[in-house]
Design a protein around this motif. Structure first.
Motif, PDB file in Angstrom:
ATOM      1  N   SER A   1      32.888  23.036 112.219  1.00  0.00           N
ATOM      2  CA  SER A   1      31.979  22.963 113.367  1.00  0.00           C
ATOM      3  C   SER A   1      30.801  22.058 113.017  1.00  0.00           C
ATOM      4  O   SER A   1      30.440  21.918 111.845  1.00  0.00           O
ATOM      5  N   GLY A   2      30.240  21.428 114.019  1.00  0.00           N
ATOM      6  CA  GLY A   2      29.085  20.561 113.812  1.00  0.00           C
ATOM      7  C   GLY A   2      29.433  19.097 113.682  1.00  0.00           C
ATOM      8  O   GLY A   2      28.536  18.254 113.665  1.00  0.00           O
ATOM      9  N   ASP A   3      30.705  18.764 113.572  1.00  0.00           N
ATOM     10  CA  ASP A   3      31.132  17.374 113.483  1.00  0.00           C
ATOM     11  C   ASP A   3      32.636  17.324 113.710  1.00  0.00           C
ATOM     12  O   ASP A   3      33.285  18.366 113.872  1.00  0.00           O
ATOM     13  N   THR A   4      33.194  16.115 113.689  1.00  0.00           N
ATOM     14  CA  THR A   4      34.618  15.917 113.960  1.00  0.00           C
ATOM     15  C   THR A   4      35.394  15.853 112.670  1.00  0.00           C
ATOM     16  O   THR A   4      35.089  15.024 111.808  1.00  0.00           O
ATOM     17  N   VAL A   5      36.410  16.678 112.538  1.00  0.00           N
ATOM     18  CA  VAL A   5      37.136  16.786 111.277  1.00  0.00           C
ATOM     19  C   VAL A   5      37.816  15.470 110.889  1.00  0.00           C
ATOM     20  O   VAL A   5      38.012  15.198 109.716  1.00  0.00           O
ATOM     21  N   SER A   6      38.123  14.652 111.871  1.00  0.00           N
ATOM     22  CA  SER A   6      38.906  13.447 111.585  1.00  0.00           C
ATOM     23  C   SER A   6      38.141  12.426 110.751  1.00  0.00           C
ATOM     24  O   SER A   6      38.740  11.558 110.141  1.00  0.00           O
ATOM     25  N   VAL A   7      36.802  12.503 110.722  1.00  0.00           N
ATOM     26  CA  VAL A   7      36.038  11.514 109.965  1.00  0.00           C
ATOM     27  C   VAL A   7      35.741  11.986 108.549  1.00  0.00           C
ATOM     28  O   VAL A   7      35.094  11.293 107.781  1.00  0.00           O
ATOM     29  N   TYR A   8      36.216  13.165 108.201  1.00  0.00           N
ATOM     30  CA  TYR A   8      35.897  13.747 106.904  1.00  0.00           C
ATOM     31  C   TYR A   8      37.082  13.718 105.945  1.00  0.00           C
ATOM     32  O   TYR A   8      38.238  13.817 106.347  1.00  0.00           O
ATOM     33  N   TYR A   9      36.753  13.586 104.674  1.00  0.00           N
ATOM     34  CA  TYR A   9      37.699  13.934 103.630  1.00  0.00           C
ATOM     35  C   TYR A   9      37.632  15.465 103.499  1.00  0.00           C
ATOM     36  O   TYR A   9      36.548  16.043 103.423  1.00  0.00           O
TER      37      TYR A   9
ATOM     38  N   VAL B   1      43.154  21.784  94.765  1.00  0.00           N
ATOM     39  CA  VAL B   1      44.539  22.119  95.080  1.00  0.00           C
ATOM     40  C   VAL B   1      45.180  21.027  95.933  1.00  0.00           C
ATOM     41  O   VAL B   1      46.260  20.534  95.621  1.00  0.00           O
ATOM     42  N   ALA B   2      44.516  20.660  97.004  1.00  0.00           N
ATOM     43  CA  ALA B   2      45.046  19.648  97.916  1.00  0.00           C
ATOM     44  C   ALA B   2      43.892  19.018  98.674  1.00  0.00           C
ATOM     45  O   ALA B   2      42.863  19.653  98.889  1.00  0.00           O
ATOM     46  N   ALA B   3      44.065  17.775  99.069  1.00  0.00           N
ATOM     47  CA  ALA B   3      43.037  17.079  99.831  1.00  0.00           C
ATOM     48  C   ALA B   3      43.687  16.091 100.779  1.00  0.00           C
ATOM     49  O   ALA B   3      44.804  15.611 100.531  1.00  0.00           O
ATOM     50  N   ILE B   4      42.979  15.811 101.880  1.00  0.00           N
ATOM     51  CA  ILE B   4      43.476  14.852 102.863  1.00  0.00           C
ATOM     52  C   ILE B   4      42.336  13.916 103.217  1.00  0.00           C
ATOM     53  O   ILE B   4      41.205  14.342 103.478  1.00  0.00           O
ATOM     54  N   ALA B   5      42.639  12.632 103.200  1.00  0.00           N
ATOM     55  CA  ALA B   5      41.638  11.610 103.491  1.00  0.00           C
ATOM     56  C   ALA B   5      41.448  11.454 104.990  1.00  0.00           C
ATOM     57  O   ALA B   5      42.299  11.836 105.783  1.00  0.00           O
TER      58      ALA B   5
ATOM     59  N   TYR C   1      38.832  27.919  98.726  1.00  0.00           N
ATOM     60  CA  TYR C   1      37.690  27.365  99.432  1.00  0.00           C
ATOM     61  C   TYR C   1      38.065  26.060 100.122  1.00  0.00           C
ATOM     62  O   TYR C   1      38.769  25.220  99.546  1.00  0.00           O
ATOM     63  N   CYS C   2      37.548  25.902 101.314  1.00  0.00           N
ATOM     64  CA  CYS C   2      37.666  24.657 102.057  1.00  0.00           C
ATOM     65  C   CYS C   2      36.420  23.816 101.781  1.00  0.00           C
ATOM     66  O   CYS C   2      35.307  24.371 101.685  1.00  0.00           O
ATOM     67  N   ALA C   3      36.579  22.505 101.662  1.00  0.00           N
ATOM     68  CA  ALA C   3      35.454  21.622 101.386  1.00  0.00           C
ATOM     69  C   ALA C   3      35.571  20.351 102.212  1.00  0.00           C
ATOM     70  O   ALA C   3      36.676  19.950 102.587  1.00  0.00           O
ATOM     71  N   ALA C   4      34.417  19.729 102.479  1.00  0.00           N
ATOM     72  CA  ALA C   4      34.415  18.514 103.299  1.00  0.00           C
ATOM     73  C   ALA C   4      33.350  17.542 102.820  1.00  0.00           C
ATOM     74  O   ALA C   4      32.300  17.946 102.292  1.00  0.00           O
ATOM     75  N   ASP C   5      33.633  16.268 103.017  1.00  0.00           N
ATOM     76  CA  ASP C   5      32.638  15.237 102.753  1.00  0.00           C
ATOM     77  C   ASP C   5      32.916  14.041 103.638  1.00  0.00           C
ATOM     78  O   ASP C   5      34.090  13.700 103.866  1.00  0.00           O
ATOM     79  N   ARG C   6      31.859  13.394 104.102  1.00  0.00           N
ATOM     80  CA  ARG C   6      32.008  12.285 105.014  1.00  0.00           C
ATOM     81  C   ARG C   6      32.160  10.953 104.282  1.00  0.00           C
ATOM     82  O   ARG C   6      32.534   9.954 104.879  1.00  0.00           O
ATOM     83  N   ARG C   7      31.884  10.918 102.995  1.00  0.00           N
ATOM     84  CA  ARG C   7      31.999   9.668 102.248  1.00  0.00           C
ATOM     85  C   ARG C   7      33.460   9.326 102.002  1.00  0.00           C
ATOM     86  O   ARG C   7      34.313  10.198 101.941  1.00  0.00           O
ATOM     87  N   SER C   8      33.732   8.048 101.855  1.00  0.00           N
ATOM     88  CA  SER C   8      35.070   7.622 101.459  1.00  0.00           C
ATOM     89  C   SER C   8      35.239   7.881  99.971  1.00  0.00           C
ATOM     90  O   SER C   8      34.418   7.442  99.165  1.00  0.00           O
ATOM     91  N   LEU C   9      36.298   8.590  99.620  1.00  0.00           N
ATOM     92  CA  LEU C   9      36.523   8.960  98.230  1.00  0.00           C
ATOM     93  C   LEU C   9      37.685   8.189  97.641  1.00  0.00           C
ATOM     94  O   LEU C   9      38.727   8.027  98.285  1.00  0.00           O
TER      95      LEU C   9
ATOM     96  N   TYR D   1      32.452  16.819  97.020  1.00  0.00           N
ATOM     97  CA  TYR D   1      32.305  17.422  98.345  1.00  0.00           C
ATOM     98  C   TYR D   1      30.928  18.043  98.538  1.00  0.00           C
ATOM     99  O   TYR D   1      30.401  18.722  97.642  1.00  0.00           O
ATOM    100  N   SER D   2      30.379  17.839  99.746  1.00  0.00           N
ATOM    101  CA  SER D   2      29.034  18.312 100.059  1.00  0.00           C
ATOM    102  C   SER D   2      29.023  19.642 100.798  1.00  0.00           C
ATOM    103  O   SER D   2      28.048  20.384 100.718  1.00  0.00           O
TER     104      SER D   2
END
Length: 126
Positions: free
Chosen positions: A25-33, A48-52, A94-102, A113-114
């Protein structure tokens, strides 16, 4: 402010399946890693797993072929499908997100992740 809320944890026998969901919530998941991490008692948190944001994925060797990460942009959700579960998969996830390109080798690093969810317990019995 981005918030992540996990759901779907629980208990299952060895060989079973569970699905974890992380609603953003608070932003669009598609722009996040987006990443899934886990921490077992007495152990360090591990990726464990990540999606760009562009869609490609990275998995830890220990879950490759058993876990699948995906993104449902309509529901602003990231999903971790866990199959063929083993007792050693027992942990808080745990779920994690970051807006930077990794860079790909950073996608399973917790420091990349922030934003973090509160965690969901997964218990796999023998």
């Amino acid at each position: 402010q981005v918030q992540l809320v996990e759901s779907g944890g629980g208990s299952v026998q060895s060989g079973g399946s569970l699905t974890l969901s992380c609603v953003v919530s608070g932003d669009t998941v598609s722009v996040y890693y987006m990443g899934w991490f886990r921490q077992a008692p007495g152990k360090e948190r591990e990726g464990v797993a990540a999606i760009a944001a562009v869609g490609w994925m990275k998995y830890a060797d220990s879950v490759e072929g058993r876990f699948t990460i995906s993104r449902d942009t309509a529901k602003n959700t990231v999903i971790l499908q866990m199959d063929s579960l083993k007792p050693e998969d027992t942990a808080i996830y745990y779920c994690a997100a970051d807006r930077r390109s990794l860079l790909k080798f950073l996608m399973l690093k917790a420091d990349s992740y922030s934003y973090w969810g509160q965690g969901a317990q997964v218990t796999v019995s023998p």
